[in-house]
Scaffold this motif. Structure first.
Motif, PDB file in Angstrom:
ATOM      1  N   SER A  98      -6.381 -50.106  77.680  1.00  0.00           N
ATOM      2  CA  SER A  98      -6.211 -51.550  77.764  1.00  0.00           C
ATOM      3  C   SER A  98      -6.752 -52.120  79.064  1.00  0.00           C
ATOM      4  O   SER A  98      -6.937 -53.330  79.190  1.00  0.00           O
ATOM      5  CB  SER A  98      -4.727 -51.907  77.628  1.00  0.00           C
ATOM      6  OG  SER A  98      -3.972 -51.283  78.647  1.00  0.00           O
ATOM      7  N   ALA A  99      -7.000 -51.284  80.073  1.00  0.00           N
ATOM      8  CA  ALA A  99      -7.532 -51.740  81.345  1.00  0.00           C
ATOM      9  C   ALA A  99      -9.047 -51.820  81.255  1.00  0.00           C
ATOM     10  O   ALA A  99      -9.691 -50.901  80.758  1.00  0.00           O
ATOM     11  CB  ALA A  99      -7.116 -50.789  82.465  1.00  0.00           C
ATOM     12  N   ARG A 100      -9.618 -52.899  81.725  1.00  0.00           N
ATOM     13  CA  ARG A 100     -11.061 -53.128  81.615  1.00  0.00           C
ATOM     14  C   ARG A 100     -11.802 -52.450  82.766  1.00  0.00           C
ATOM     15  O   ARG A 100     -11.784 -52.954  83.893  1.00  0.00           O
ATOM     16  CB  ARG A 100     -11.357 -54.619  81.577  1.00  0.00           C
ATOM     17  CG  ARG A 100     -10.772 -55.319  80.355  1.00  0.00           C
ATOM     18  CD  ARG A 100     -11.062 -56.818  80.383  1.00  0.00           C
ATOM     19  NE  ARG A 100     -10.549 -57.471  79.204  1.00  0.00           N
ATOM     20  CZ  ARG A 100      -9.314 -57.935  79.060  1.00  0.00           C
ATOM     21  NH1 ARG A 100      -8.458 -57.797  80.062  1.00  0.00           N
ATOM     22  NH2 ARG A 100      -8.914 -58.529  77.959  1.00  0.00           N
ATOM     23  N   ASN A 101     -12.451 -51.358  82.496  1.00  0.00           N
ATOM     24  CA  ASN A 101     -13.188 -50.613  83.506  1.00  0.00           C
ATOM     25  C   ASN A 101     -14.673 -51.006  83.457  1.00  0.00           C
ATOM     26  O   ASN A 101     -15.544 -50.183  83.205  1.00  0.00           O
ATOM     27  CB  ASN A 101     -13.014 -49.103  83.287  1.00  0.00           C
ATOM     28  CG  ASN A 101     -13.686 -48.291  84.380  1.00  0.00           C
ATOM     29  OD1 ASN A 101     -13.865 -48.763  85.502  1.00  0.00           O
ATOM     30  ND2 ASN A 101     -14.075 -47.065  84.051  1.00  0.00           N
ATOM     31  N   TYR A 102     -14.934 -52.271  83.678  1.00  0.00           N
ATOM     32  CA  TYR A 102     -16.312 -52.758  83.741  1.00  0.00           C
ATOM     33  C   TYR A 102     -16.289 -54.122  84.441  1.00  0.00           C
ATOM     34  O   TYR A 102     -15.275 -54.821  84.428  1.00  0.00           O
ATOM     35  CB  TYR A 102     -16.925 -52.883  82.344  1.00  0.00           C
ATOM     36  CG  TYR A 102     -16.110 -53.677  81.347  1.00  0.00           C
ATOM     37  CD1 TYR A 102     -16.182 -55.065  81.292  1.00  0.00           C
ATOM     38  CD2 TYR A 102     -15.244 -53.032  80.460  1.00  0.00           C
ATOM     39  CE1 TYR A 102     -15.438 -55.788  80.382  1.00  0.00           C
ATOM     40  CE2 TYR A 102     -14.488 -53.754  79.552  1.00  0.00           C
ATOM     41  CZ  TYR A 102     -14.587 -55.130  79.508  1.00  0.00           C
ATOM     42  OH  TYR A 102     -13.832 -55.850  78.617  1.00  0.00           O
ATOM     43  N   PRO A 103     -17.397 -54.491  85.082  1.00  0.00           N
ATOM     44  CA  PRO A 103     -17.423 -55.768  85.799  1.00  0.00           C
ATOM     45  C   PRO A 103     -17.449 -56.952  84.848  1.00  0.00           C
ATOM     46  O   PRO A 103     -17.996 -56.865  83.748  1.00  0.00           O
ATOM     47  CB  PRO A 103     -18.720 -55.679  86.618  1.00  0.00           C
ATOM     48  CG  PRO A 103     -19.580 -54.732  85.855  1.00  0.00           C
ATOM     49  CD  PRO A 103     -18.650 -53.733  85.228  1.00  0.00           C
ATOM     50  N   ARG A 104     -16.863 -58.071  85.286  1.00  0.00           N
ATOM     51  CA  ARG A 104     -16.817 -59.281  84.480  1.00  0.00           C
ATOM     52  C   ARG A 104     -17.286 -60.472  85.319  1.00  0.00           C
ATOM     53  O   ARG A 104     -17.031 -60.540  86.519  1.00  0.00           O
ATOM     54  CB  ARG A 104     -15.396 -59.568  83.978  1.00  0.00           C
ATOM     55  CG  ARG A 104     -14.757 -58.417  83.225  1.00  0.00           C
ATOM     56  CD  ARG A 104     -13.441 -58.857  82.611  1.00  0.00           C
ATOM     57  NE  ARG A 104     -13.668 -59.705  81.440  1.00  0.00           N
ATOM     58  CZ  ARG A 104     -12.733 -60.473  80.903  1.00  0.00           C
ATOM     59  NH1 ARG A 104     -11.528 -60.528  81.432  1.00  0.00           N
ATOM     60  NH2 ARG A 104     -12.995 -61.196  79.830  1.00  0.00           N
ATOM     61  N   VAL A 105     -17.933 -61.402  84.669  1.00  0.00           N
ATOM     62  CA  VAL A 105     -18.331 -62.631  85.344  1.00  0.00           C
ATOM     63  C   VAL A 105     -17.080 -63.426  85.717  1.00  0.00           C
ATOM     64  O   VAL A 105     -16.136 -63.514  84.931  1.00  0.00           O
ATOM     65  CB  VAL A 105     -19.252 -63.478  84.436  1.00  0.00           C
ATOM     66  CG1 VAL A 105     -19.519 -64.847  85.062  1.00  0.00           C
ATOM     67  CG2 VAL A 105     -20.559 -62.742  84.179  1.00  0.00           C
ATOM     68  N   SER A 106     -17.064 -64.007  86.921  1.00  0.00           N
ATOM     69  CA  SER A 106     -15.923 -64.796  87.375  1.00  0.00           C
ATOM     70  C   SER A 106     -16.093 -66.242  86.939  1.00  0.00           C
ATOM     71  O   SER A 106     -16.819 -67.022  87.563  1.00  0.00           O
ATOM     72  CB  SER A 106     -15.798 -64.718  88.901  1.00  0.00           C
ATOM     73  OG  SER A 106     -15.446 -63.417  89.302  1.00  0.00           O
ATOM     74  N   MET A 107     -15.406 -66.610  85.867  1.00  0.00           N
ATOM     75  CA  MET A 107     -15.494 -67.976  85.368  1.00  0.00           C
ATOM     76  C   MET A 107     -14.859 -68.967  86.341  1.00  0.00           C
ATOM     77  O   MET A 107     -15.126 -70.172  86.290  1.00  0.00           O
ATOM     78  CB  MET A 107     -14.819 -68.079  84.005  1.00  0.00           C
ATOM     79  CG  MET A 107     -15.430 -67.145  82.946  1.00  0.00           C
ATOM     80  SD  MET A 107     -17.227 -67.313  82.791  1.00  0.00           S
ATOM     81  CE  MET A 107     -17.353 -68.998  82.176  1.00  0.00           C
ATOM     82  N   GLY A 108     -14.029 -68.464  87.250  1.00  0.00           N
ATOM     83  CA  GLY A 108     -13.427 -69.332  88.248  1.00  0.00           C
ATOM     84  C   GLY A 108     -14.435 -69.931  89.217  1.00  0.00           C
ATOM     85  O   GLY A 108     -14.103 -70.871  89.952  1.00  0.00           O
ATOM     86  N   CYS A 109     -15.652 -69.418  89.219  1.00  0.00           N
ATOM     87  CA  CYS A 109     -16.676 -69.979  90.114  1.00  0.00           C
ATOM     88  C   CYS A 109     -17.153 -71.352  89.641  1.00  0.00           C
ATOM     89  O   CYS A 109     -17.851 -72.055  90.378  1.00  0.00           O
ATOM     90  CB  CYS A 109     -17.861 -69.026  90.241  1.00  0.00           C
ATOM     91  SG  CYS A 109     -17.491 -67.561  91.240  1.00  0.00           S
ATOM     92  N   THR A 110     -16.802 -71.735  88.427  1.00  0.00           N
ATOM     93  CA  THR A 110     -17.169 -73.069  87.933  1.00  0.00           C
ATOM     94  C   THR A 110     -16.071 -74.093  88.204  1.00  0.00           C
ATOM     95  O   THR A 110     -16.262 -75.274  87.946  1.00  0.00           O
ATOM     96  CB  THR A 110     -17.464 -73.030  86.424  1.00  0.00           C
ATOM     97  OG1 THR A 110     -16.276 -72.620  85.720  1.00  0.00           O
ATOM     98  CG2 THR A 110     -18.588 -72.040  86.118  1.00  0.00           C
ATOM     99  N   ALA A 111     -14.920 -73.626  88.718  1.00  0.00           N
ATOM    100  CA  ALA A 111     -13.823 -74.548  89.019  1.00  0.00           C
ATOM    101  C   ALA A 111     -14.148 -75.369  90.259  1.00  0.00           C
ATOM    102  O   ALA A 111     -14.765 -74.884  91.204  1.00  0.00           O
ATOM    103  CB  ALA A 111     -12.528 -73.771  89.226  1.00  0.00           C
TER     104      ALA A 111
END
Length: 322
Positions: free
Chosen positions: A29-42
């Motif tokens: 269940s833990a995501r072991n891969y990089p993800r785009v930070s959508m918080g950068c559009t805040a």
């Protein structure tokens, strides 16, 4: 360019996941891969820069707390690294914040709070006294998802450090989330057998370690703790060097009168291993700002400065773009 690097690292993560089988005890269940930070559009955040506040998320059906300190120069839309710092047994996050000096670094400092386990004391997964059935690896993954959805986090510069039981948990994270967290630092680590779960099938991960030779809580030469074996620290570091395909023996370098640095050479790309033997030091944080545990603490090296240098030279996938 950064998005291209992120895409390349994500592709490598998916390839590694496909080629290397995960152990049954690892955490799917833990995501072991990089993800785009959508918080950068805040355009804003309710968190006050330069101050520490307590926040809560839900993970695995449990309310989980963490302390967070945004650097004073944080600006929405401008990516910042994250350092996750894990307290030891009985801690609550505020302790490692006070003695470590991590708040003074140009990073989003996050201090997760462990669940209450044996004797109603907070601890982390991998230790014999941790709360039964609590999935802390998933908590870290969920916490990173939350941080990246609400703040401008650089997904290639997410790091983890910890002391004592927190350091043992960081070692477990290095086994289970090495494609999500870029580099790891452990101080006075309690490396119980549970800290190696998933390592046999995981990719190399850069790690730097500090341990005092007079540590009364977790002995440098190994032994037992809470009826479980703990390793001789040089054996532990050598095992990581073997995992990271480093040279068979380290290069030793004296630093001042009370510190010896052991550095393993020719490791897998972006996966160096370094161990600092602190002569005569106790169960303490090198360079502590306030008391960090029993025994003396060196000021010859400051862990916060060493790990910051180590982290900034080991961004996720940096070896792919040299």
């Amino acid at each position: 360019m950064r998005f291209a690097k992120l895409a390349a690292v994500a592709a490598l993560a998916l390839t590694a996941t496909a080629v290397v089988p995960q152990t049954a005890s690892a955490t799917p269940s833990a995501r072991n891969y990089p993800r785009v930070s959508m918080g950068c559009t805040a355009h804003s955040t309710t968190l006050p820069p330069g101050q520490t506040v307590t926040q809560t998320i839900t993970s695995g059906g449990l309310a989980r707390d963490y302390l967070i300190h945004l650097p004073a120069n944080y600006q929405p839309g401008h990516p910042k690294p994250v350092i996750l710092a894990f307290h030891g047994r009985k801690g609550d996050g505020s302790d490692i914040e006070e003695f470590s000096g991590i708040d003074g670094l140009d990073t989003i400092a996050v201090y997760p709070v462990g669940a209450k386990g044996e004797a109603d004391q907070r601890a982390w997964q991998s230790a014999p006294y941790a709360a039964a059935g609590v999935d802390d690896v998933r908590f870290v993954s969920d916490l990173l998802d939350h941080l990246q959805s609400t703040l401008c986090v650089d997904p290639l510069r997410i790091f983890a450090t910890g002391k004592s039981n927190g350091a043992g948990f960081v070692s477990l994270l290095a086994c289970q989330l090495p494609m999500r967290i870029a580099a790891f630092a452990t101080i006075a680590g309690a490396f119980y057998p549970g800290t190696t779960v998933g390592c046999s099938s995981s990719v190399p991960a850069p790690i730097v370690d500090f341990h005092g030779t007079a540590d009364p809580t977790i002995e440098y030469n190994g032994g037992t703790s809470h009826s479980e074996p703990i390793p001789y620290l040089m054996d532990w570091a050598q095992n990581w060097a073997n995992h990271n395909h480093c040279a068979a023996t380290p290069v030793s370098t004296p630093i001042g009168s009370d510190v010896i640095q052991f550095s393993w050479q020719n490791c897998a790309v972006n996966a160096s291993v370094t161990h600092y033997r602190i002569l005569g030091a106790g169960h303490t944080w090198p360079g502590e700002l306030v008391d960090s545990g029993p025994g003396s603490a060196t000021q010859t090296v400051k862990a916060q400065d060493v790990i910051w240098s180590f982290f900034t030279s080991h961004t996720l996938g940096s070896g792919l773009f040299r």
